[in-house]
Write a protein that holds these residues in place. Structure first.
Motif, PDB file in Angstrom:
ATOM      1  N   ARG A   1      -3.575  -2.427  -7.729  1.00  0.00           N
ATOM      2  CA  ARG A   1      -4.551  -2.955  -7.445  1.00  0.00           C
ATOM      3  C   ARG A   1      -4.575  -3.660  -9.043  1.00  0.00           C
ATOM      4  O   ARG A   1      -4.946  -5.044  -9.269  1.00  0.00           O
TER       5      ARG A   1
ATOM      6  N   ALA B   1      -3.273   3.357  -4.973  1.00  0.00           N
ATOM      7  CA  ALA B   1      -3.373   1.828  -4.238  1.00  0.00           C
ATOM      8  C   ALA B   1      -4.508   1.714  -5.726  1.00  0.00           C
ATOM      9  O   ALA B   1      -4.148  -0.020  -5.776  1.00  0.00           O
ATOM     10  N   GLY B   2      -5.532   2.011  -6.219  1.00  0.00           N
ATOM     11  CA  GLY B   2      -6.416   1.413  -7.114  1.00  0.00           C
ATOM     12  C   GLY B   2      -5.041   0.921  -8.657  1.00  0.00           C
ATOM     13  O   GLY B   2      -5.656   0.068  -8.519  1.00  0.00           O
TER      14      GLY B   2
ATOM     15  N   ARG C   1      -3.881  11.277  -3.646  1.00  0.00           N
ATOM     16  CA  ARG C   1      -4.159  10.250  -2.624  1.00  0.00           C
ATOM     17  C   ARG C   1      -4.028   8.969  -3.137  1.00  0.00           C
ATOM     18  O   ARG C   1      -3.662   8.487  -3.591  1.00  0.00           O
ATOM     19  N   LYS C   2      -3.500   8.405  -1.682  1.00  0.00           N
ATOM     20  CA  LYS C   2      -2.583   6.931  -1.673  1.00  0.00           C
ATOM     21  C   LYS C   2      -4.079   6.117  -2.030  1.00  0.00           C
ATOM     22  O   LYS C   2      -3.243   5.133  -2.528  1.00  0.00           O
ATOM     23  N   GLU C   3      -5.707   6.475  -1.963  1.00  0.00           N
ATOM     24  CA  GLU C   3      -6.609   5.653  -2.044  1.00  0.00           C
ATOM     25  C   GLU C   3      -6.107   5.219  -3.038  1.00  0.00           C
ATOM     26  O   GLU C   3      -6.364   4.794  -4.176  1.00  0.00           O
ATOM     27  N   PHE C   4      -5.694   6.487  -4.589  1.00  0.00           N
ATOM     28  CA  PHE C   4      -6.156   6.575  -5.897  1.00  0.00           C
ATOM     29  C   PHE C   4      -5.011   5.743  -6.358  1.00  0.00           C
ATOM     30  O   PHE C   4      -5.148   4.923  -7.361  1.00  0.00           O
TER      31      PHE C   4
ATOM     32  N   PHE D   1       0.632  -1.084   0.104  1.00  0.00           N
ATOM     33  CA  PHE D   1       0.194  -0.395   0.481  1.00  0.00           C
ATOM     34  C   PHE D   1       0.844   1.175   0.293  1.00  0.00           C
ATOM     35  O   PHE D   1       1.449   1.149   0.945  1.00  0.00           O
TER      36      PHE D   1
ATOM     37  N   GLU E   1     -11.813  14.192  -3.776  1.00  0.00           N
ATOM     38  CA  GLU E   1     -11.620  12.366  -3.580  1.00  0.00           C
ATOM     39  C   GLU E   1     -11.195  11.835  -3.977  1.00  0.00           C
ATOM     40  O   GLU E   1     -10.239  11.049  -3.144  1.00  0.00           O
ATOM     41  N   VAL E   2     -10.334  12.374  -4.943  1.00  0.00           N
ATOM     42  CA  VAL E   2      -8.609  11.971  -5.283  1.00  0.00           C
ATOM     43  C   VAL E   2      -7.905  11.931  -4.962  1.00  0.00           C
ATOM     44  O   VAL E   2      -6.309  11.716  -5.402  1.00  0.00           O
TER      45      VAL E   2
ATOM     46  N   THR F   1       0.997  10.264  -0.384  1.00  0.00           N
ATOM     47  CA  THR F   1       0.484  11.224  -0.841  1.00  0.00           C
ATOM     48  C   THR F   1       1.667  11.115  -2.809  1.00  0.00           C
ATOM     49  O   THR F   1       2.398  10.804  -2.141  1.00  0.00           O
TER      50      THR F   1
END
Length: 220
Positions: free
Chosen positions: A215, A211-212, A206-209, A80, A171-172, A84
């Motif tokens: 993935r 990470a996607g 963002r880290k979640e973006f 992960f 959001e991202v 950022t």
């Protein structure tokens, strides 16, 4: 050495995957600092040198002749992202007429060569490994998310609402201060349309973006 084609760039990036920073640095004759506290850009410089990036500190893409931006992505043991990702500085003045389609952010993110790297601090810098490269272009959905955030954040800038911007907006993608320290001051637009002194702001993914993106590449 300038990498001439996209295929050559990918082959070169794949050829250094699995190496440690120390192994690659020794091959290139580049000294390895004890840590990154005073050498924040060292990993990026090492990979740019290895891959023949041409932009240096210029505002263009790292491989402008190929239309490709190079981004390192420090990850933890679980794969992960640890932080950022900086994209570009935000235009705080002289930004009338800038649309998403001709924005610097879209240009930078149109094609990215992501290089995941071991980022856990308990691993000595010399011993951290370089991961397999990911050549990425935004999907229509990712582009929609990026555009939506960019337009919302630029509204805050152009309407003189700099004081309302927080890292929670978007959001991202988010806007955060980007400067060596709090003494780094630039010009922006105040709430009455006046030019004011303010901190430079940067667009960050963002880290979640990211990470996607990892993935999708790994298929899980």
């Amino acid at each position: 050495m300038i990498t001439q084609t996209l295929t050559q760039l990918l082959v070169q990036a794949q050829s250094i995957a699995g190496l440690t920073f120390g192994e690659l640095a020794d091959t290139l004759g580049i000294p390895v600092p004890p840590d990154l506290k005073r050498d924040k850009g060292w990993v990026g410089m090492l990979l740019e040198t290895a891959l023949g990036a041409t932009a240096g500190s210029k505002a263009e893409q790292d491989f402008a002749h190929l239309g490709v931006e190079l981004k390192t992505l420090p990850i933890n043991e679980q794969g992960f992202p640890l932080e950022t990702t900086f994209v570009s500085l935000a235009p705080l003045i002289q930004n009338s007429g800038v649309q998403w389609e001709n924005s610097h952010v879209r240009h930078k993110l149109s094609c990215v060569l992501w290089i995941p790297i071991e980022g856990s601090r308990h691993i000595a810098l010399r011993d951290r490994h370089i991961g397999a490269p990911i050549l990425w272009q935004p999907t229509p959905e990712q582009e929609r998310q990026l555009k939506q955030d960019w337009e919302e954040l630029m509204d805050y800038i152009t309407l003189g609402r700099l004081h309302e911007i927080t890292a929670r907006i978007g959001e991202v993608m988010q806007l955060r201060p980007k400067g060596a320290n709090s003494k780094a001051i630039t010009k922006g637009i105040g709430k009455y349309g006046e030019v004011v002194d303010t901190l430079p702001l940067g667009f960050y993914l963002r880290k979640e973006f990211t990470a996607g993106i990892l993935r999708d590449f790994l298929g899980y």
